[in-house]
Write a protein that holds these residues in place. Sequence first.
Motif, short mmCIF file in Angstrom:
data_model
loop_
_atom_site.label_atom_id
_atom_site.label_comp_id
_atom_site.label_asym_id
_atom_site.label_seq_id
_atom_site.Cartn_x
_atom_site.Cartn_y
_atom_site.Cartn_z
N ARG A 141 0.80 -1.22 0.00
CA ARG A 141 0.00 0.00 0.00
C ARG A 141 0.84 1.28 0.00
NH1 ARG A 141 -2.42 -4.23 1.62
NH2 ARG A 141 -4.66 -4.46 1.42
N VAL A 142 2.15 1.15 -0.17
CA VAL A 142 3.02 2.32 -0.28
C VAL A 142 3.80 2.21 -1.59
CG1 VAL A 142 3.25 2.60 2.22
CG2 VAL A 142 4.94 1.24 0.98
N ALA A 143 4.41 3.32 -1.97
CA ALA A 143 5.20 3.33 -3.21
C ALA A 143 6.35 2.34 -3.10
CB ALA A 143 5.75 4.74 -3.46
N ALA A 144 6.54 1.58 -4.19
CA ALA A 144 7.64 0.60 -4.23
C ALA A 144 8.93 1.34 -4.55
CB ALA A 144 7.35 -0.46 -5.28
N THR A 145 9.76 1.52 -3.52
CA THR A 145 11.05 2.20 -3.70
C THR A 145 12.16 1.23 -3.31
OG1 THR A 145 11.17 3.03 -1.44
CG2 THR A 145 9.98 4.41 -3.05
N PRO A 146 13.38 1.52 -3.73
CA PRO A 146 14.49 0.66 -3.30
C PRO A 146 14.64 0.61 -1.78
CG PRO A 146 15.17 2.05 -5.14
CD PRO A 146 13.80 2.51 -4.74
N LEU A 147 14.35 1.72 -1.10
CA LEU A 147 14.46 1.74 0.36
C LEU A 147 13.41 0.84 1.01
CD1 LEU A 147 15.18 5.53 0.97
CD2 LEU A 147 16.77 3.62 1.25
N VAL A 148 12.20 0.85 0.47
CA VAL A 148 11.14 -0.01 1.01
C VAL A 148 11.50 -1.47 0.77
CG1 VAL A 148 8.72 -0.71 0.74
CG2 VAL A 148 9.31 1.72 0.89
N ALA B 216 21.43 -10.19 17.35
CA ALA B 216 20.00 -9.84 17.32
C ALA B 216 19.81 -8.34 17.47
CB ALA B 216 19.26 -10.58 18.44
N THR B 217 20.57 -7.74 18.37
CA THR B 217 20.46 -6.30 18.57
C THR B 217 20.90 -5.54 17.33
OG1 THR B 217 20.80 -6.60 20.94
CG2 THR B 217 21.17 -4.39 20.07
N TYR B 218 21.99 -5.97 16.72
CA TYR B 218 22.47 -5.33 15.50
C TYR B 218 21.46 -5.52 14.37
CZ TYR B 218 25.36 -4.14 11.50
OH TYR B 218 25.84 -3.58 10.34
N ASP B 219 20.89 -6.71 14.26
CA ASP B 219 19.89 -6.98 13.22
C ASP B 219 18.69 -6.06 13.38
OD1 ASP B 219 18.97 -8.47 10.95
OD2 ASP B 219 17.68 -9.64 12.29
N ILE B 220 18.20 -5.90 14.59
CA ILE B 220 17.05 -5.03 14.83
C ILE B 220 17.42 -3.58 14.53
CG2 ILE B 220 15.51 -4.13 16.63
CD1 ILE B 220 14.78 -6.91 15.44
N TYR B 221 18.63 -3.18 14.89
CA TYR B 221 19.09 -1.83 14.55
C TYR B 221 19.06 -1.62 13.03
CZ TYR B 221 22.33 1.75 13.11
OH TYR B 221 22.90 2.80 12.45
N ARG B 222 19.63 -2.57 12.28
CA ARG B 222 19.68 -2.43 10.81
C ARG B 222 18.29 -2.37 10.21
NH1 ARG B 222 23.15 -6.37 7.52
NH2 ARG B 222 21.05 -7.15 7.47
N ILE B 223 17.39 -3.23 10.71
CA ILE B 223 16.03 -3.26 10.19
C ILE B 223 15.33 -1.93 10.50
CG2 ILE B 223 13.77 -4.37 10.39
CD1 ILE B 223 15.38 -6.98 11.08
N GLY B 224 15.48 -1.46 11.74
CA GLY B 224 14.85 -0.21 12.13
C GLY B 224 15.39 0.98 11.36
N ASP B 225 16.70 1.01 11.17
CA ASP B 225 17.31 2.10 10.42
C ASP B 225 16.82 2.10 8.98
OD1 ASP B 225 19.33 4.28 10.12
OD2 ASP B 225 20.18 2.84 8.69
N SER B 226 16.72 0.93 8.37
CA SER B 226 16.24 0.88 6.98
C SER B 226 14.78 1.30 6.90
CB SER B 226 16.46 -0.51 6.38
OG SER B 226 15.57 -1.46 6.95
N GLY B 227 13.99 0.96 7.91
CA GLY B 227 12.59 1.39 7.94
C GLY B 227 12.47 2.89 8.11
N ALA B 228 13.31 3.46 8.98
CA ALA B 228 13.30 4.91 9.16
C ALA B 228 13.73 5.62 7.87
CB ALA B 228 14.22 5.30 10.31
N SER C 19 10.88 5.49 5.45
CA SER C 19 9.75 6.33 5.84
C SER C 19 10.05 7.82 5.77
CB SER C 19 9.33 6.00 7.27
OG SER C 19 8.91 4.67 7.36
N TRP C 20 11.27 8.21 6.13
CA TRP C 20 11.53 9.61 6.38
C TRP C 20 12.47 10.28 5.38
CZ3 TRP C 20 8.56 12.38 9.35
CH2 TRP C 20 7.80 11.73 10.30
N GLN C 21 13.23 9.53 4.61
CA GLN C 21 14.18 10.17 3.70
C GLN C 21 13.44 11.07 2.72
OE1 GLN C 21 16.75 8.03 0.83
NE2 GLN C 21 18.37 8.71 2.23
N GLY C 22 13.82 12.35 2.71
CA GLY C 22 13.19 13.32 1.81
C GLY C 22 11.83 13.81 2.28
N GLN C 23 11.43 13.49 3.50
CA GLN C 23 10.10 13.83 3.98
C GLN C 23 10.09 14.99 4.98
OE1 GLN C 23 7.35 12.32 2.67
NE2 GLN C 23 8.85 11.34 1.35
N PHE C 24 11.23 15.60 5.21
CA PHE C 24 11.27 16.72 6.15
C PHE C 24 12.30 17.74 5.68
CE2 PHE C 24 14.55 13.92 7.55
CZ PHE C 24 15.56 14.74 8.03
N SER C 25 12.21 18.92 6.27
CA SER C 25 13.12 20.00 5.92
C SER C 25 14.14 20.18 7.03
CB SER C 25 12.32 21.30 5.73
OG SER C 25 13.20 22.39 5.57
#
Length: 182
Positions: free
Chosen positions: A69-76, A151-163, A166-172
Amino acid sequence: MTTLNGLPAHILLVHAIVVLLPLAALLLVLCTLWPAARRKLAGPNAVLAVLVLILVPVTTDAGEWLERRVAATPLVRAHTELGDTAVYSAIAVAALALVVWWRHRESAFPDEGGPRRVLRLPAPRRTLLAPRSTPVTIVLAVAAIVVAGGATYDIYRIGDSGAQASWQGQFSATPAPRGGHR
């Protein structure tokens, strides 16, 4: 699960994974290395780790729903691929948490080397995980540290990629003007 209170369920559930999986990993290390923590926390941590293991596929399923339901981007796409690895981290943490709990449970069995009555010899109890073996303890401690760190590093990487998705190019970089303030 698709939405919660009008929001995509994934963006809410992911916060539970981001907090609970590293918490279970940290408790795993504590329980493995510190006997006092093991006595009090091995059982609750095993339950927590299993609950996280159940929650990860629910969260990734909600993420797949959102992905459609969101735009298919390389980041997604990158986030989706990384998100699929969370289950392996959760499996490793849960498996080791269960081993640590079971091993602690076995260590509560009475020593077989104590005095025995002549008429009634107790049947020896089998212990599968060598609760009194120092080499096994060391192997489990090293495994717990490696798995928890991974596990902690994996969750960090997943969360960073999600952020990023979601947010790249979406704020000033500059603040937006506010009405009535100077």
